[in-house]
Design an enzyme around this catalytic site. Structure first.
Site, short mmCIF file in Angstrom:
data_model
loop_
_atom_site.label_atom_id
_atom_site.label_comp_id
_atom_site.label_asym_id
_atom_site.label_seq_id
_atom_site.Cartn_x
_atom_site.Cartn_y
_atom_site.Cartn_z
N GLY A 64 0.81 -1.20 0.00
CA GLY A 64 0.00 0.00 0.00
C GLY A 64 0.85 1.25 0.00
O GLY A 64 2.06 1.21 0.20
N PRO A 65 0.22 2.41 -0.22
CA PRO A 65 0.95 3.68 -0.22
C PRO A 65 1.56 3.98 1.15
O PRO A 65 1.17 3.39 2.16
CB PRO A 65 -0.14 4.72 -0.57
CG PRO A 65 -1.27 3.93 -1.15
CD PRO A 65 -1.21 2.58 -0.51
N PRO A 66 2.52 4.89 1.21
CA PRO A 66 3.12 5.24 2.50
C PRO A 66 2.10 5.86 3.45
O PRO A 66 1.22 6.61 3.04
CB PRO A 66 4.20 6.27 2.11
CG PRO A 66 4.47 6.05 0.67
CD PRO A 66 3.18 5.56 0.08
N THR A 106 -0.25 4.40 5.27
CA THR A 106 -1.60 3.83 5.36
C THR A 106 -1.76 2.86 6.53
O THR A 106 -2.87 2.40 6.77
CB THR A 106 -1.94 3.10 4.04
OG1 THR A 106 -0.87 2.20 3.69
CG2 THR A 106 -2.15 4.09 2.91
N LYS A 158 0.64 0.05 7.39
CA LYS A 158 1.20 -1.31 7.24
C LYS A 158 2.01 -1.71 8.47
O LYS A 158 1.82 -2.80 9.02
CB LYS A 158 2.06 -1.37 5.97
CG LYS A 158 1.31 -1.03 4.69
CD LYS A 158 2.18 -1.16 3.47
CE LYS A 158 3.28 -0.13 3.45
NZ LYS A 158 2.76 1.25 3.34
N THR A 159 2.90 -0.83 8.88
CA THR A 159 3.71 -1.13 10.08
C THR A 159 2.84 -1.16 11.33
O THR A 159 3.09 -1.93 12.26
CB THR A 159 4.84 -0.10 10.22
OG1 THR A 159 5.58 -0.04 9.00
CG2 THR A 159 5.77 -0.48 11.35
N GLU A 194 -6.83 32.78 -9.95
CA GLU A 194 -7.56 31.88 -9.05
C GLU A 194 -9.06 31.93 -9.33
O GLU A 194 -9.74 30.89 -9.23
CB GLU A 194 -7.28 32.25 -7.60
CG GLU A 194 -5.82 32.16 -7.19
CD GLU A 194 -5.23 30.78 -7.42
OE1 GLU A 194 -5.98 29.78 -7.34
OE2 GLU A 194 -4.02 30.69 -7.70
N HIS A 205 -9.80 29.52 -12.15
CA HIS A 205 -9.92 28.13 -11.68
C HIS A 205 -11.30 27.90 -11.04
O HIS A 205 -11.97 26.90 -11.33
CB HIS A 205 -8.84 27.84 -10.63
CG HIS A 205 -7.47 27.70 -11.20
ND1 HIS A 205 -7.16 26.86 -12.23
CD2 HIS A 205 -6.29 28.30 -10.84
CE1 HIS A 205 -5.87 26.93 -12.50
NE2 HIS A 205 -5.31 27.82 -11.67
N ASP A 242 -0.01 24.11 -12.90
CA ASP A 242 -1.27 23.72 -13.54
C ASP A 242 -1.01 23.02 -14.86
O ASP A 242 -1.61 21.97 -15.16
CB ASP A 242 -2.15 24.95 -13.77
CG ASP A 242 -2.46 25.69 -12.49
OD1 ASP A 242 -2.55 25.03 -11.43
OD2 ASP A 242 -2.60 26.93 -12.53
#
Length: 645
Positions: free
Chosen positions: A240-242, A244, A246-247, A465, A468, A539
């Site tokens: 999985g991504p960092p 999330t 796991k450890t 801005e 956007h 962008d």
């Protein structure tokens, strides 16, 4: 009745002696003795010169050692200047000048000294002192000091290598063997009393947590699963991504399991010495087999499990590959490995060796993804346990405003909110503190006074801005705009926040509308100033990445068709050639340019058609510096296409 002796032992201060200082002082002392002894040694002269000096009446006393055939001369003070040239740099020592001489074994001291003194008047005769003496103990030190120094340096050096490579003291993983313990495993056996994390502390991660809990249940109740002939899985890989969790899941396993739990990092196997990594793997599994059933957790296994032959800058006989080969053999080789479950974690599963990923080694791949809305609520509740939260805190709002946040991000957010409230002198943490912390984490700290913009630059930024915001508000498939700010944050002069829907599938219409939203700032600059500016760099970078993804990966181009050049295995990254021809590359570039041109034209037209609302939004932003979705709705009407709920 309490044990008074134990109480006294607890209150006793333990004095630890650092033997390194003892070695240092010993070396300094021995060196000083040696150098000091050498610096005071008399100057050597020949016997013929000594005889002439006696006849000249320049010698006061001679101390002669019979069994050493050595004599020490003490000069008369009034005659010492005659022999200054014999001393170093022609300078007499501050004390009584002394000279020394050596004679052969046939030298008859009584006869020689007696005959010379007989020729001298009584006032000039030399005092002769003769004796038999054992060798000076300093001479023995001179013989022994250098071997002793080498031995001490050897011991001192290898004690240091023992700490860095062998693990330290007798209780450490490397044992007391010093460098000879370098091949010992550095894996730590978790003490259940010290590991206080349980599955109750792991919020969200519904599927992953269930699979990990099942592994613990395998070890607690093996007969439940083996009664039907089933076998306990040999390994599980957390992917999985960092951030999330796991450890964190592995820590929960260590806290819940009633079996020994070894933990080690993948980088602990990699050493500069040949064969050390493989030796540590063997030693780790040897310890695990002795304590079976048990769990071995390898964190960041990609450090040692990278695909063989793909290590950039290394030969095919790399030490890392030897370590991986040993790991493969231990996990599922010729020998038995019953009762040992290997749990590993990585966020780079695409680069792992295929032999490591196969069934029989890692039977299960447990995907630990970013938390969804409900999971984020639970994670917030876990990290807010020790915080003083205001009674009106809106947990649902915070969970909705943190899409894409991992568990580690939410933990950081809660801590940042507490710090923000403390800086403001509050007694409780309010929702606004969390909202401001989200802005700080995403965009950076506000720089109200540190950045000076001219009036023209501020106006350009406001319209940028606003472009956007207006485009994102008017397009039906774009993410709804939540907040627009003209206050510089980080390296950005202004920011537009959107609340992306938690989609698993991205339709082409959504991707095109998002590209239009990104193009809104550049289009606004062109409309207001008649020329583009450099403010749209990030962008355009994101927009180009989306466009190439549509053409190269998702098959959303008519000219390229339903072809995808995406490499899910990651193996193609080591190739020097592309999986398509130069003609196809030119065609893809043309398709990307075509998509971007269409997006640009569509965005320009949209802003010009809604010029009045666009101008009002920009002027309001110049006035207030920060506007929200309510302001946009009041000017532009309800969000086209509804909300993302």
């Amino acid at each position: 009745m309490p044990n008074k002796r134990n109480d006294k032992d607890k209150n006793r201060r333990v004095i630890k002696i650092n033997l390194s200082w003892f070695y240092i002082l010993l070396l300094i002392g021995l060196g000083w003795m040696l150098l000091g002894n050498r610096s005071t040694q008399p100057v050597k002269v020949e016997w013929a010169q000594v005889k002439q000096m006696m006849l000249d009446g320049d010698i006061k006393e001679i101390h002669f050692v019979r069994n050493d055939y050595r004599g020490a001369i003490t000069l008369r003070p009034e005659s010492a200047s005659k022999y200054a040239n014999l001393f170093p740099q022609g300078q007499l020592p501050p004390k009584s000048p002394q000279l020394t001489f050596l004679v052969s074994g046939s030298f008859n001291a009584e006869q020689e000294f007696g005959s010379i003194n007989a020729e001298l008047p009584a006032s000039s005769q030399v005092k002769i002192v003769m004796e038999n003496d054992s060798r000076n103990w300093m001479q023995w030190i001179e013989w022994l000091i250098w071997p002793l120094l080498l031995i001490l340096m050897w011991v001192w050096m290898f004690r240091g290598m023992n700490r860095t490579m062998g693990g330290g003291g007798s209780g450490g993983p490397g044992g007391p063997g010093g460098i000879f313990g370098v091949g010992k495993s550095t894996g730590k056996l978790a003490n259940k009393k010290d590991v206080k994390v349980t599955f109750k502390d792991v919020a969200g991660l519904y599927g992953a947590k269930e699979e990990v809990m099942e592994i613990v249940d395998f070890l607690k109740n093996p007969s439940k699963y083996t009664a039907l002939g089933g076998k306990i899985p040999k390994g599980a890989l957390l992917v999985g991504p960092p951030g999330t969790g796991k450890t964190l899941l592995a820590k929960a396993v260590a806290g819940e399991a009633d079996v020994p739990f070894f933990s080690i990092s993948g980088s602990d196997f990699v050493e500069m010495f040949v064969g050390v990594g493989a030796s540590r793997v063997r030693d780790l599994f040897a310890q695990a087999k002795e304590k079976a059933p048990c769990i071995v957790f390898i964190d960041e296994i990609d450090a040692v499990g990278r695909a063989r032959g793909k290590n950039v800058g290394w030969s095919s006989n790399d030490e890392r590959e030897n370590t991986l080969n040993q790991l493969l053999t231990e996990m599922d080789g010729f020998g038995t490995n019953s009762g040992v479950i290997v749990l590993a974690a990585t966020n780079r599963a695409d680069i792992l060796d295929k032999a490591l990923m196969r069934a029989g080694r890692f039977d299960r791949q447990i995907h630990v993804d970013l938390p969804e809305l409900g999971e984020r609520k639970e994670i917030f509740q876990v990290h807010m346990r020790g915080l003083r939260i205001a009674p009106d805190f809106d947990l649902d709002t915070m969970a909705k405003h943190t899409p894409g946040f991992s568990g580690a991000d939410i933990a950081n957010l809660c801590n940042e909110a507490a710090l923000t409230a403390a800086r403001r002198g509050k007694s409780v943490i309010e929702t606004q503190d969390f909202m401001d912390s989200v802005d700080r984490i995403i965009g950076g700290i506000e720089r109200k006074n540190s950045t000076i913009m001219t009036a023209a630059e501020k106006r350009t930024t406001a319209y940028h801005e606003a472009g956007h915001a207006v485009v994102g508000w008017l397009l039906p498939n774009a993410d709804p705009v939540f907040k627009v700010s003209l206050i510089p944050r980080g390296q950005a002069l202004g920011l537009t926040w959107s609340l992306p829907a938690e989609r698993k599938i991205l339709p082409k219409s959504y991707m095109l509308d998002e590209m239009c939203s990104l193009m809104g700032g550049r289009a606004a600059e062109e409309i207001i100033n008649g020329e583009p500016a450099s403010g749209a760099l990030s962008d355009l970078e994101r927009l180009t990445r989306i466009a190439y993804g549509m053409v190269q990966f998702y098959g959303m181009s008519e000219a390229i068709g339903e072809l995808s050049f995406y490499d899910s295995s990651g193996a193609r990254g080591y190739d020097l050639t592309k999986p398509y021809s130069e003609k196809t590359a030119e065609l893809m570039d043309g398709e990307v340019k075509k998509i971007v041109d269409e997006v640009h034209a569509k965005t320009i037209k949209l802003l010009k058609d809604n010029m009045e609302g666009f101008t009002k939004v920009a002027e309001l932003l110049l006035e207030k510096e920060v506007i929200f979705s309510d302001d946009l709705e009041r000017i532009l009407g309800p969000k086209v296409g509804g909300s993302n709920e």
